[in-house]
Design a protein around this motif. Structure first.
Motif, PDB file in Angstrom:
ATOM      1  N   ALA A  25     -17.741  -5.369   5.799  1.00 21.66           N
ATOM      2  CA  ALA A  25     -17.534  -6.327   6.886  1.00 21.66           C
ATOM      3  C   ALA A  25     -18.473  -7.521   6.759  1.00 21.66           C
ATOM      4  O   ALA A  25     -18.093  -8.662   7.065  1.00 21.66           O
ATOM      5  CB  ALA A  25     -17.732  -5.640   8.236  1.00 21.66           C
ATOM      6  N   ALA A  26     -19.696  -7.277   6.291  1.00 23.04           N
ATOM      7  CA  ALA A  26     -20.649  -8.380   6.133  1.00 23.04           C
ATOM      8  C   ALA A  26     -20.139  -9.389   5.117  1.00 23.04           C
ATOM      9  O   ALA A  26     -20.253 -10.611   5.323  1.00 23.04           O
ATOM     10  CB  ALA A  26     -22.009  -7.829   5.699  1.00 23.04           C
ATOM     11  N   LEU A  27     -19.549  -8.909   4.016  1.00 30.16           N
ATOM     12  CA  LEU A  27     -18.997  -9.820   3.010  1.00 30.16           C
ATOM     13  C   LEU A  27     -17.715 -10.477   3.501  1.00 30.16           C
ATOM     14  O   LEU A  27     -17.457 -11.641   3.199  1.00 30.16           O
ATOM     15  CB  LEU A  27     -18.731  -9.055   1.714  1.00 30.16           C
ATOM     16  CG  LEU A  27     -19.945  -8.451   1.006  1.00 30.16           C
ATOM     17  CD1 LEU A  27     -19.526  -7.807  -0.315  1.00 30.16           C
ATOM     18  CD2 LEU A  27     -21.017  -9.495   0.767  1.00 30.16           C
ATOM     19  N   ARG A  28     -16.931  -9.749   4.252  1.00 28.98           N
ATOM     20  CA  ARG A  28     -15.695 -10.315   4.819  1.00 28.98           C
ATOM     21  C   ARG A  28     -16.020 -11.454   5.782  1.00 28.98           C
ATOM     22  O   ARG A  28     -15.372 -12.496   5.767  1.00 28.98           O
ATOM     23  CB  ARG A  28     -14.937  -9.213   5.548  1.00 28.98           C
ATOM     24  CG  ARG A  28     -13.615  -9.648   6.186  1.00 28.98           C
ATOM     25  CD  ARG A  28     -13.141  -8.597   7.175  1.00 28.98           C
ATOM     26  NE  ARG A  28     -14.082  -8.444   8.284  1.00 28.98           N
ATOM     27  CZ  ARG A  28     -14.274  -7.300   8.938  1.00 28.98           C
ATOM     28  NH1 ARG A  28     -13.608  -6.205   8.611  1.00 28.98           N
ATOM     29  NH2 ARG A  28     -15.146  -7.250   9.938  1.00 28.98           N
ATOM     30  N   PRO A  51       0.823  -1.212   0.000  1.00 31.42           N
ATOM     31  CA  PRO A  51       0.000   0.000   0.000  1.00 31.42           C
ATOM     32  C   PRO A  51       0.854   1.257   0.000  1.00 31.42           C
ATOM     33  O   PRO A  51       1.985   1.237   0.497  1.00 31.42           O
ATOM     34  CB  PRO A  51      -0.789  -0.132   1.307  1.00 31.42           C
ATOM     35  CG  PRO A  51       0.083  -0.963   2.201  1.00 31.42           C
ATOM     36  CD  PRO A  51       0.803  -1.908   1.293  1.00 31.42           C
ATOM     37  N   PRO A  52       0.304   2.349  -0.604  1.00 32.83           N
ATOM     38  CA  PRO A  52      -0.981   2.393  -1.295  1.00 32.83           C
ATOM     39  C   PRO A  52      -0.836   1.918  -2.749  1.00 32.83           C
ATOM     40  O   PRO A  52       0.241   2.036  -3.326  1.00 32.83           O
ATOM     41  CB  PRO A  52      -1.346   3.868  -1.234  1.00 32.83           C
ATOM     42  CG  PRO A  52      -0.025   4.572  -1.275  1.00 32.83           C
ATOM     43  CD  PRO A  52       0.928   3.687  -0.517  1.00 32.83           C
ATOM     44  N   VAL A  53      -1.916   1.397  -3.303  1.00 29.10           N
ATOM     45  CA  VAL A  53      -1.938   1.037  -4.717  1.00 29.10           C
ATOM     46  C   VAL A  53      -3.221   1.580  -5.336  1.00 29.10           C
ATOM     47  O   VAL A  53      -4.203   1.845  -4.637  1.00 29.10           O
ATOM     48  CB  VAL A  53      -1.870  -0.495  -4.929  1.00 29.10           C
ATOM     49  CG1 VAL A  53      -0.588  -1.073  -4.376  1.00 29.10           C
ATOM     50  CG2 VAL A  53      -3.074  -1.185  -4.304  1.00 29.10           C
ATOM     51  N   ASP A  54      -3.171   1.730  -6.643  1.00 25.53           N
ATOM     52  CA  ASP A  54      -4.364   2.161  -7.378  1.00 25.53           C
ATOM     53  C   ASP A  54      -5.137   0.912  -7.764  1.00 25.53           C
ATOM     54  O   ASP A  54      -4.711   0.146  -8.635  1.00 25.53           O
ATOM     55  CB  ASP A  54      -3.956   2.962  -8.615  1.00 25.53           C
ATOM     56  CG  ASP A  54      -5.154   3.357  -9.476  1.00 25.53           C
ATOM     57  OD1 ASP A  54      -6.302   3.214  -9.009  1.00 25.53           O
ATOM     58  OD2 ASP A  54      -4.932   3.801 -10.619  1.00 25.53           O
ATOM     59  N   LEU A  55      -6.288   0.693  -7.147  1.00 28.05           N
ATOM     60  CA  LEU A  55      -7.060  -0.507  -7.411  1.00 28.05           C
ATOM     61  C   LEU A  55      -7.572  -0.556  -8.848  1.00 28.05           C
ATOM     62  O   LEU A  55      -7.741  -1.632  -9.407  1.00 28.05           O
ATOM     63  CB  LEU A  55      -8.234  -0.603  -6.420  1.00 28.05           C
ATOM     64  CG  LEU A  55      -9.056  -1.887  -6.498  1.00 28.05           C
ATOM     65  CD1 LEU A  55      -9.287  -2.465  -5.108  1.00 28.05           C
ATOM     66  CD2 LEU A  55     -10.385  -1.658  -7.193  1.00 28.05           C
ATOM     67  N   VAL A  56      -7.811   0.605  -9.456  1.00 33.77           N
ATOM     68  CA  VAL A  56      -8.280   0.614 -10.848  1.00 33.77           C
ATOM     69  C   VAL A  56      -7.228   0.007 -11.758  1.00 33.77           C
ATOM     70  O   VAL A  56      -7.504  -0.908 -12.548  1.00 33.77           O
ATOM     71  CB  VAL A  56      -8.651   2.040 -11.293  1.00 33.77           C
ATOM     72  CG1 VAL A  56      -8.957   2.071 -12.796  1.00 33.77           C
ATOM     73  CG2 VAL A  56      -9.855   2.563 -10.514  1.00 33.77           C
ATOM     74  N   ALA A  57      -6.001   0.514 -11.659  1.00 29.32           N
ATOM     75  CA  ALA A  57      -4.940   0.076 -12.571  1.00 29.32           C
ATOM     76  C   ALA A  57      -4.444  -1.327 -12.266  1.00 29.32           C
ATOM     77  O   ALA A  57      -4.094  -2.081 -13.185  1.00 29.32           O
ATOM     78  CB  ALA A  57      -3.774   1.065 -12.519  1.00 29.32           C
ATOM     79  N   THR A  58      -4.401  -1.701 -10.972  1.00 30.50           N
ATOM     80  CA  THR A  58      -3.799  -2.984 -10.615  1.00 30.50           C
ATOM     81  C   THR A  58      -4.790  -4.143 -10.553  1.00 30.50           C
ATOM     82  O   THR A  58      -4.392  -5.301 -10.638  1.00 30.50           O
ATOM     83  CB  THR A  58      -3.091  -2.890  -9.247  1.00 30.50           C
ATOM     84  OG1 THR A  58      -4.050  -2.522  -8.243  1.00 30.50           O
ATOM     85  CG2 THR A  58      -1.969  -1.874  -9.279  1.00 30.50           C
ATOM     86  N   ILE A  91      -7.847  -9.351   1.386  1.00 26.94           N
ATOM     87  CA  ILE A  91      -7.372  -8.068   1.925  1.00 26.94           C
ATOM     88  C   ILE A  91      -8.447  -7.549   2.877  1.00 26.94           C
ATOM     89  O   ILE A  91      -9.126  -6.550   2.599  1.00 26.94           O
ATOM     90  CB  ILE A  91      -7.090  -7.036   0.800  1.00 26.94           C
ATOM     91  CG1 ILE A  91      -6.340  -7.695  -0.362  1.00 26.94           C
ATOM     92  CG2 ILE A  91      -6.268  -5.868   1.342  1.00 26.94           C
ATOM     93  CD1 ILE A  91      -6.028  -6.750  -1.508  1.00 26.94           C
ATOM     94  N   PRO A  92      -8.643  -8.209   4.013  1.00 25.96           N
ATOM     95  CA  PRO A  92      -9.762  -7.856   4.907  1.00 25.96           C
ATOM     96  C   PRO A  92      -9.652  -6.464   5.504  1.00 25.96           C
ATOM     97  O   PRO A  92     -10.657  -5.904   5.951  1.00 25.96           O
ATOM     98  CB  PRO A  92      -9.687  -8.936   5.994  1.00 25.96           C
ATOM     99  CG  PRO A  92      -8.273  -9.430   5.963  1.00 25.96           C
ATOM    100  CD  PRO A  92      -7.862  -9.351   4.524  1.00 25.96           C
ATOM    101  N   GLY A  93      -8.451  -5.892   5.510  1.00 22.59           N
ATOM    102  CA  GLY A  93      -8.284  -4.549   6.049  1.00 22.59           C
ATOM    103  C   GLY A  93      -8.324  -3.466   4.982  1.00 22.59           C
ATOM    104  O   GLY A  93      -7.880  -2.333   5.234  1.00 22.59           O
ATOM    105  N   LEU A  94      -8.842  -3.773   3.810  1.00 25.25           N
ATOM    106  CA  LEU A  94      -8.866  -2.812   2.706  1.00 25.25           C
ATOM    107  C   LEU A  94      -9.571  -1.520   3.126  1.00 25.25           C
ATOM    108  O   LEU A  94     -10.617  -1.550   3.767  1.00 25.25           O
ATOM    109  CB  LEU A  94      -9.586  -3.435   1.510  1.00 25.25           C
ATOM    110  CG  LEU A  94      -9.447  -2.705   0.166  1.00 25.25           C
ATOM    111  CD1 LEU A  94      -8.018  -2.791  -0.352  1.00 25.25           C
ATOM    112  CD2 LEU A  94     -10.422  -3.304  -0.857  1.00 25.25           C
TER     113      LEU A  94
END
Length: 403
Positions: free
Chosen positions: A266-269, A141-148, A373-376
């Motif tokens: 959190a519900a999905l995690r 981190p940090p990373v660009d989620l769009v590009a990666t 990545i539960p802490g996203l």
């Protein structure tokens, strides 16, 4: 009894900008006060119908008295660049043709997009998602989620489906974005570049067949004379654009929505079994396409309104997805529900042919992000995240995240 059409002075401008990139504008409430249909004014001053009622939207999407053909007089384009694009050959397959041409074209593709065929791709798509998660974690981190992540996952997946070499992406990713350039010359250059690329790719495949959908179409349709080579180029172009661009935007906008609603993330995690249903809720909530353009072929009476032959119709899928006729609390993002009848994939004979593939990609993407990545979290304040509107879609140009 037919209600009178709205007067010119009462027509509100459309499209309306979003206050939040991942959900439709709250201003649609004003349209709903007019009823399920309203008159709106487009960029060129032309007035058309906007349909915001859920039942009316579904009914008109399934009505054979409306046309998807952008070459017909009265067909509503949302912008000058969309009008330019809709006048090209790009719309001559599937997304711009009516039956019987559409029926013939779609029948060639339906077997290749069955649930069974798409599920056979699931292991390959899972590998792609895992690779991109590892790339994010390795970059740190940090990373660009769009590009990666959001862009490469569907791009790589649709390349696997079609049999397009992903290493060719520099040849098609730029032109794909350029198709929606407001400068008609640059948009024309992008169309020419894509046409040339796919023509050359088909040449290569004819000499050296592979295992993708394009190879199947060459063997089963082109060589038998059922499909012309020019049509195949347009098929390839459409499927590549639709297969990567829309899904990438749902991943990025959906992730932003989840991160701004940490209880839903959190519900999905905590319960990954919710993810398949949550995909439907995210599709409803994000409502990537604001409106679907049609034109009336005949006079149509609907809910007390009369749409006259030749009048443009904008079926407001985003507004309809926020109707209490679909879910009881539309303003809330609730990943515990699964609104399968949303209009995110359209409805009727023109419903998205690639929806089975998109659902698998979105399910695997959101499961991986919440589990691996539960802490996203956002790496910058949401107000600093850059957005743009290209063609008919809202998109994020970047999404900096950390964990």
């Amino acid at each position: 009894m037919s209600m009178p059409a709205a007067t010119p002075t009462s027509a509100r401008p459309f499209p309306i900008g979003r206050q939040c990139p991942y959900r439709p504008s709250a201003d649609y409430a004003a349209f709903r006060q007019d009823g399920p249909l309203s008159r709106v004014s487009l960029y060129d001053g032309r007035q058309v119908w906007l349909v915001t009622g859920y039942a009316e939207a579904r009914a008109l999407l399934a009505d054979r008295r409306v046309s998807i053909n952008p070459r017909l007089e009265g067909f509503p384009a949302l912008s000058a660049e969309m009008a330019e694009l809709e006048g090209t050959g790009y719309t001559d397959v599937l997304i711009g043709v009516d039956p019987p041409v559409h029926t013939r074209q779609r029948a060639m593709l339906i077997p290749s997009f069955s649930i069974r065929r798409m599920n056979a791709l699931r292991p390959a798509i899972q590998d792609i998602v895992d690779q991109r998660i590892e790339a994010m974690l390795s970059a740190g981190p940090p990373v660009d989620l769009v590009a990666t992540f959001a862009l490469p996952v569907p791009s790589m997946a649709v390349c696997v489906l079609l049999g397009v070499p992903y290493e060719d992406r520099e040849a098609f990713e730029g032109p794909v974005r350029g198709l929606f350039d407001p400068d008609p010359d640059r948009a024309g250059e992008a169309m020419a570049a894509l046409t040339e690329y796919f023509g050359q790719l088909i040449d290569r495949k004819e000499r050296n067949p592979g295992t993708g959908l394009l190879d199947d179409l060459i063997a089963d349709q082109v060589r038998t004379g059922s499909l012309s080579r020019d049509e195949l180029v347009l098929y390839a172009m459409l499927m590549l654009i639709a297969g990567q661009d829309t899904t990438a935007n749902v991943i990025s906008l959906g992730t932003l929505a989840l991160l701004e609603h940490p209880d839903q993330f959190a519900a999905l995690r905590d319960n990954p079994g919710l993810v398949p249903g949550a995909v439907e809720e995210i599709m409803r909530y994000v409502s990537l396409i604001e409106a679907i353009s049609r034109v009336a072929l005949e006079d149509i009476e609907i809910s007390g309104y009369r749409i006259r032959a030749g009048e443009g119709i904008l079926i407001g899928s985003a507004a309809a997805n926020f109707s209490t006729a679909l879910v009881s609390t539309p303003e809330q993002l609730d990943v515990t529900r699964s609104p399968r009848h949303h209009l995110g994939f359209g409805f009727g004979i023109h419903q998205c042919i690639g929806q089975n593939l998109a659902r698998i990609e979105l399910e695997l993407a959101f499961r991986a992000l919440t589990q691996r990545i539960p802490g996203l979290r956002l790496a910058v304040p949401a107000a600093q995240i850059r957005t743009s509107v290209t063609g008919p879609m809202e998109r994020l140009t970047q999404l900096p995240v950390a964990w």
